[in-house]
Design a protein around this motif. Sequence first.
Motif, mmCIF file in Angstrom:
data_model
loop_
_atom_site.group_PDB
_atom_site.id
_atom_site.type_symbol
_atom_site.label_atom_id
_atom_site.label_comp_id
_atom_site.label_asym_id
_atom_site.label_seq_id
_atom_site.Cartn_x
_atom_site.Cartn_y
_atom_site.Cartn_z
ATOM 1 N N MET A 913 -50.170 34.079 134.897
ATOM 2 C CA MET A 913 -48.944 33.238 135.523
ATOM 3 C C MET A 913 -48.466 34.210 136.837
ATOM 4 O O MET A 913 -48.362 35.330 136.717
ATOM 5 N N TYR A 914 -48.239 33.704 137.783
ATOM 6 C CA TYR A 914 -47.621 34.201 139.124
ATOM 7 C C TYR A 914 -46.673 33.396 139.586
ATOM 8 O O TYR A 914 -46.361 32.316 139.402
ATOM 9 N N ARG A 915 -45.540 34.222 139.932
ATOM 10 C CA ARG A 915 -44.121 33.577 140.369
ATOM 11 C C ARG A 915 -44.088 33.940 142.052
ATOM 12 O O ARG A 915 -44.363 35.161 142.318
ATOM 13 N N THR A 916 -43.479 33.034 142.770
ATOM 14 C CA THR A 916 -43.312 32.995 144.107
ATOM 15 C C THR A 916 -42.007 32.239 144.585
ATOM 16 O O THR A 916 -41.685 31.461 143.641
ATOM 17 N N GLU A 917 -41.737 32.398 145.778
ATOM 18 C CA GLU A 917 -40.399 31.636 146.355
ATOM 19 C C GLU A 917 -41.066 30.793 147.523
ATOM 20 O O GLU A 917 -41.966 31.154 148.299
ATOM 21 N N ILE A 918 -40.517 29.306 147.268
ATOM 22 C CA ILE A 918 -40.850 28.647 148.360
ATOM 23 C C ILE A 918 -39.336 28.276 149.225
ATOM 24 O O ILE A 918 -38.295 27.923 148.618
ATOM 25 N N SER A 922 -40.141 23.855 153.336
ATOM 26 C CA SER A 922 -41.282 24.336 153.592
ATOM 27 C C SER A 922 -42.297 23.997 152.773
ATOM 28 O O SER A 922 -42.062 23.355 151.688
ATOM 29 N N VAL A 923 -43.674 24.276 153.282
ATOM 30 C CA VAL A 923 -44.869 24.022 152.244
ATOM 31 C C VAL A 923 -45.643 25.250 151.915
ATOM 32 O O VAL A 923 -45.538 26.075 152.491
ATOM 33 N N LEU A 924 -45.683 25.610 150.514
ATOM 34 C CA LEU A 924 -46.381 26.538 150.133
ATOM 35 C C LEU A 924 -47.923 26.298 149.932
ATOM 36 O O LEU A 924 -48.482 25.280 149.440
ATOM 37 N N LYS A 925 -48.760 27.064 150.735
ATOM 38 C CA LYS A 925 -50.089 27.111 150.502
ATOM 39 C C LYS A 925 -50.760 27.891 149.955
ATOM 40 O O LYS A 925 -50.646 29.275 150.137
ATOM 41 N N VAL A 926 -51.717 27.411 148.842
ATOM 42 C CA VAL A 926 -52.434 28.608 148.078
ATOM 43 C C VAL A 926 -53.810 28.265 148.264
ATOM 44 O O VAL A 926 -54.487 27.265 148.230
ATOM 45 N N PHE A 969 -54.340 24.611 148.026
ATOM 46 C CA PHE A 969 -53.374 23.769 147.344
ATOM 47 C C PHE A 969 -52.038 23.821 148.016
ATOM 48 O O PHE A 969 -51.489 25.106 148.360
ATOM 49 N N LEU A 970 -51.412 22.700 148.212
ATOM 50 C CA LEU A 970 -50.234 22.411 148.888
ATOM 51 C C LEU A 970 -48.793 22.140 148.024
ATOM 52 O O LEU A 970 -49.288 21.284 147.218
ATOM 53 N N LEU A 971 -48.054 22.732 148.152
ATOM 54 C CA LEU A 971 -46.736 22.301 147.141
ATOM 55 C C LEU A 971 -45.487 22.435 148.260
ATOM 56 O O LEU A 971 -45.163 23.390 148.843
ATOM 57 N N ARG A 972 -44.745 21.195 148.397
ATOM 58 C CA ARG A 972 -43.656 21.202 149.351
ATOM 59 C C ARG A 972 -42.510 21.082 148.583
ATOM 60 O O ARG A 972 -42.293 20.602 147.626
ATOM 61 N N THR A 976 -32.853 21.935 150.323
ATOM 62 C CA THR A 976 -32.291 22.708 151.424
ATOM 63 C C THR A 976 -31.808 23.923 150.906
ATOM 64 O O THR A 976 -31.248 24.675 151.616
ATOM 65 N N GLU A 977 -32.652 24.517 149.952
ATOM 66 C CA GLU A 977 -32.538 25.769 149.578
ATOM 67 C C GLU A 977 -33.903 26.289 148.828
ATOM 68 O O GLU A 977 -34.503 25.522 148.638
ATOM 69 N N ALA A 978 -34.079 27.446 148.716
ATOM 70 C CA ALA A 978 -35.189 28.003 148.205
ATOM 71 C C ALA A 978 -35.398 27.956 146.597
ATOM 72 O O ALA A 978 -34.296 27.877 145.901
ATOM 73 N N ARG A 979 -36.419 27.632 146.397
ATOM 74 C CA ARG A 979 -36.897 27.378 144.931
ATOM 75 C C ARG A 979 -38.089 28.258 144.353
ATOM 76 O O ARG A 979 -38.771 28.636 145.095
ATOM 77 N N SER A 980 -37.764 28.583 143.150
ATOM 78 C CA SER A 980 -38.901 29.211 142.512
ATOM 79 C C SER A 980 -40.343 28.534 142.108
ATOM 80 O O SER A 980 -39.983 27.388 141.910
ATOM 81 N N ALA A 981 -41.345 28.980 142.255
ATOM 82 C CA ALA A 981 -42.541 28.275 141.978
ATOM 83 C C ALA A 981 -43.526 29.090 141.220
ATOM 84 O O ALA A 981 -43.603 30.304 141.539
#
Length: 1364
Positions: A913-918, A922-926, A969-972, A976-981
């Motif tokens: 498991m890995y944690r990042t911020e979106i 914005s779109v997170l691209k893995v 893989f894309l996650l949008r 209006t604020e940053a979220r944990s993914a």
Amino acid sequence: MLMKLLIILIGYLCTEVVTNSSTLQVFVNRYNAYGRANIITTLETVQLAWFTTKVVMNKMILVDYFQTNASEVQGALAWYRTINLQQTLNYYGVKIEKNLTYTKGYFHVSKTKFFSSGFYLIESAITTEGIFSSELKATTYTVVKLIQENACEPKFDIANCHDSNRPLYYEASKEIVIRANFSRFCPMDSYIQYHWTLHDSTDSKLLQFLGATLRPEIKLSRHRLTVRQQSPLSRIVLVRMNAKIVGRRIPLVARCYLSLASQRLFPVIRGGNYREVFRGKTISISGILSRDLSLSPTGPQHLMYQWSCRPRLKQLKKVCIRNMGTRHRIVIPAYSQPKNQTLRIRLLLRSAFDPIRTATTRQKLDFSISPHLINVDVDCVKNCDEDKYNPGQPIHVRGKCEGIGNKNITKWEWRVDNKPVKAHANRLVYTELDGQKSSLSIHLHVEAAHLYNPKYNYYGQDWINLERNTGPKNTKCTVTPPEGLPFETLFLIQCDRSRARFMPLRYGVEANNVLIVDWQSNREILLRLVPTLKVTVKICDKLDVCESVELNVRIRKELPEGGNPAILIQNMARARHFLEYADWQKAYPLLSLISNLINTKEMLVTFTETLSVHVPQTTVELTQLVRLTKHVVAAIEPLDDMKAVVLARMFNRITATYKVIVEGNDLTLLDEHFYLMTDDMCDMLDTFNAEWEYIPKAHCLSESESCININHFGKRLEQLSSLRPLLEHVDSWMYTHWKLSNCLVYMGMETARRLHPREGPRIIERDSFNIRMESFDLDYEHTLKLESGDSMHTLALSWNLLRELRRKLRNNEVLISVRSHKVSQYWFYPKKRSRTQELVVNAFTTSAMFQPTEQLSEPLTFFSRLETIPFTDIPARGVKLPRREPVDLIGGPEEEAHAVIHDNVYTPFEVRMYRTEIYAQSVLKVTFIRAQIPFNVLIRMTNVPKLEDMDTRGATCQVKYGVSQRTDFLLRNRCTEARSAFIYLRASNPAEPWNTFEQNGAFFSFATEIHLCRAWNSSGTEHSWSKLPCMPDMIKSTNSGVHCRCNVIGDFDVDAMPIITVPVNIKCHLDRPVVTRHYDMLVLYTLLTVLTVIYIIIYMRKIRNWDKRLYVMNYTTGQLCHRGDIVFRITFGGRCNAGSSANIVISLKSEQGLVQLIVYQDPQCKTFQRNSTISFRVQRELVQPPAELSIGHDHTGIYPHFFCRSVVLTDTATDMTQTFLLHRWLRGFPSTKYETAPVFYHSKTTEKEIYPRRARFSHILESCMGAWYLFQPVIGPWRLGTHCSSFCRWERSCMFIVKLFVTICIMVQYFGPSYVALSCDPSPKKYHDLGSVIWTTLICFLISCFVQAAMEKTILYIGAYDYI
């Protein structure tokens, strides 16, 4: 004397008609010193025919000009008969030196004014029936000596229009600049004020005040002078410049005679030259669109209409006749004509002010029995005005249909000379022109279908015939002298009359690709030239068909010494002297030489101050100012912030002039000159983009938006102390860049007038940016797709977006400008390096632009290509951040990193498991780079990850073995604020053999990246990049770029940056108990608060006992004391047992005598306690200040003795106050020793005058400590008697408990549970971060203050208090 006057008056009325005219004479005084004179013209006899009388001074100044006939009643009054000419001259004060040749005759009096001293030649001429060969002339002279005290008087005149015989040709629909040229200068010229007035041609009647200026020039806007103001006979008006000079009683005058051009009338019949109409409908024929070009298009036209009609067949009802009326509209009834009837309608248009000016137009009506007709018009767009065309340019026409609300056009068919041609729907741009043809015809056929019933078809047609216009030919021009100096020699260019068909002709002069003289109708042009060997004279007709004539001239180039600043300053002072007298034509050649030698800041400042003297008024001055600025920018390189801020003044002058001219549609330049000026502006913008300075970001780094915020005007809104010197630097550059960029806005508005749909785009390419400007007809465009020249941007506009643009801009013809910047145009705003170029999109009409702050309901989509940066595979576990070579960026070098994870699993059941911020919106691209076995991947935005999510059917995606092609893989994040993914990863097939990976495990590698779309926000005072208006498109995002959707039109930036990804300890995130809030503690403190309120309600009666009125009685008489204007305040001490249980006795001596008062203790609630003040009132009949005081008690109660601090006696009626400072124990009945105290007025006396320093310090300490909220229950404000703003101990304790309850609730909610390990807490920063603790304490303190104020108001509201 009365008899003489009577005789003269009788002579005026008894005018006789004589058949001949002879012996013309003119009389005026030989000497004149008063500025006014009577000029008397005499005739011995007059004739019956019409004749014209003209009186002039110095052969240029028109004094009188009229036409008369002795046979007419009104015309005869212009000449009066006299029987004694000598007496008439004496009556008007005219003295003669010789005898008269006749004594009886006719005379006319002309009045004139003299504004300067000198010799004046008076000439009178009479012309019969316009035959100048039979002209009679008489001359005389006068010498004027005005009484003035000025030692020096300037001399000036207005060139090209100071002679009434050769007035300046002026078209009312254009602008004109009138400027006076000085031939003599004086020291006080800088204090001259110039007032401009409009008069009739003889200067006898003031028509209008035009304005006042500080320079000898004025700009007359379009339609400022109207045809109604011109003289009926001469057709000219007089514009007079009145120069008010210090020390001179009357002004100096310069005259300018303007011949108001009798511009043509433009007759228009609605529907065009040909209409096919249905005979079953009433036909309306209107000429309301006709215009008089001499008048304002928005004002009344004052036209007279005369309609005539001629039928081809016999009429059923005679409605088509020769005279059909004089209204602007005529009507032909339905069924009044037979089938296949043809009517030829003719409109004669006449000006109401000038009946000589007429124009005609015709319309042909063909009657059809079919009702399926639509009205079609072919309108001219370019190169077809007045049905004339230039074979050297393409013809652009547009088809227009009227009344097609429920019809859908299915076919546009264009024909040129009966040959079909290709066109785009309603527009035809025809380029295949034959230079040998003298005319061509354009035919348009339109077919349409009903929207709801396609079986019903409609059709319509129209055509126009165009005549070839070759323009002027074989024009010969000469220049004299053939050589000279740049700014000293005055050159004269003379051109012969050209063989042109369409008049009038316009003449312009250019040298070195710079326009020197704007368009004028005079064939003789006086000008000064810049150093050159060739001069080009352009001769154009009114339809902009031109001919160029080159003239050889030798103008010596004498450059000032560039290395000698004193010589440059001397030459700039000379140019400044020219500009002070508005002589731009003389100053420009000198400024052009100096501009190439500006190489220091000091020279640049002096040059800018020189230009600030004169305000550009005309288009040619604007083009020359732009060229001067370009020379300065090229000579002053390299730029810095100080040079930039000085250049901003020049750009500000250009912008202001550009705005006035473009918004008024007065930029009357040919396309070649306009594009030259546009290229100069783009060259300067390219120079500024390449000359930006590095801004160190040691204190900004990634938090750029909070480090610096600057508005458009360069004012700093937020500064860090460490960045203050850098902000000064950024301000200068930003202000200059903004002033320069503003010109691009007005350039777009002007390009929208010149570039029309289907004419192709205009592309401007520079080193730092490229611009593509193209015009579109939004009525016939469904979607638009534009691509930049370097293919870095692709812009798409949907049909709904085009409809919204058309609705908001209120125009169907829109110019869309797309600008792609290789260097950021907002380089002054510190940010991280972007992997793409910036995109600027603007939408213009001819008079406005779409504001970047306006929201769109339909988003704009664009694709921004990214620079390709390969990932680096480093086979090591954990987060790898490889360093790249340092690159010079905005704000200095910056490290570039890729967030790449290299990890492995040892068993097929192991979960990573890995944690990042979106980021927000914005779109997170893995991107998986490699995988040794197939893996199942789950990416989810959540605060609490769960392993059960991996087992959900269809929730995971699979990464295949080997990964020959990268898997994305894309996650949008739409929030209006940053979220944990969280990224979950596990082997796809647990049953697969694990022998190969038993020792080292199965490896995998992936990289994470964030895609952002930003728009420049300029709506408020803080301008910065904002992500709110834009959102990346997750479905269309690719490896090569990013697709964005934005609901604004403006400046855009796309970024794809690596985002740090960290491994997650599964034990902390999955095995820990569920985090819940302490709602049980909140319930406990809520219960405590409710109980406190109930407690206050129960003891409210006891609290109220504190505020009962005190019982006061006269101790001697035993009578009750009523309330009055005398107020007593007794303050007890704070020591132990300082209060009293006895009744207090007060003895007072005053003017009313001796009086003793007793104040009784309340038996239920002891009032006389320590740290309290009691108050009561008595009437003024008992005591008045000043008084003497003695106080004690009556020995009742357990502890009667008390400590008294002070007694204050106040008379509320007179504001007199006495303060008795006792500060001692009182142990018995009042003594015979009375205390005294000074008397003062309470409202006028300060505390310093009453109390000593020690007492004041004690009061301040008690007040401050009493207002301290945290210690209020302990040492809070003592109860000050019965005043309602003081609280008892119960009330203060209640406030303290409530504030404590609120503070504990805030701390519990912020810090959360205490039984979770610090290493597993998702936000451990709050426990050891000093800033978080300080902010939490500050919030608690502010909320406590609010609760304190609310509780005080509530307790005072529910309490029952009584004032003293």
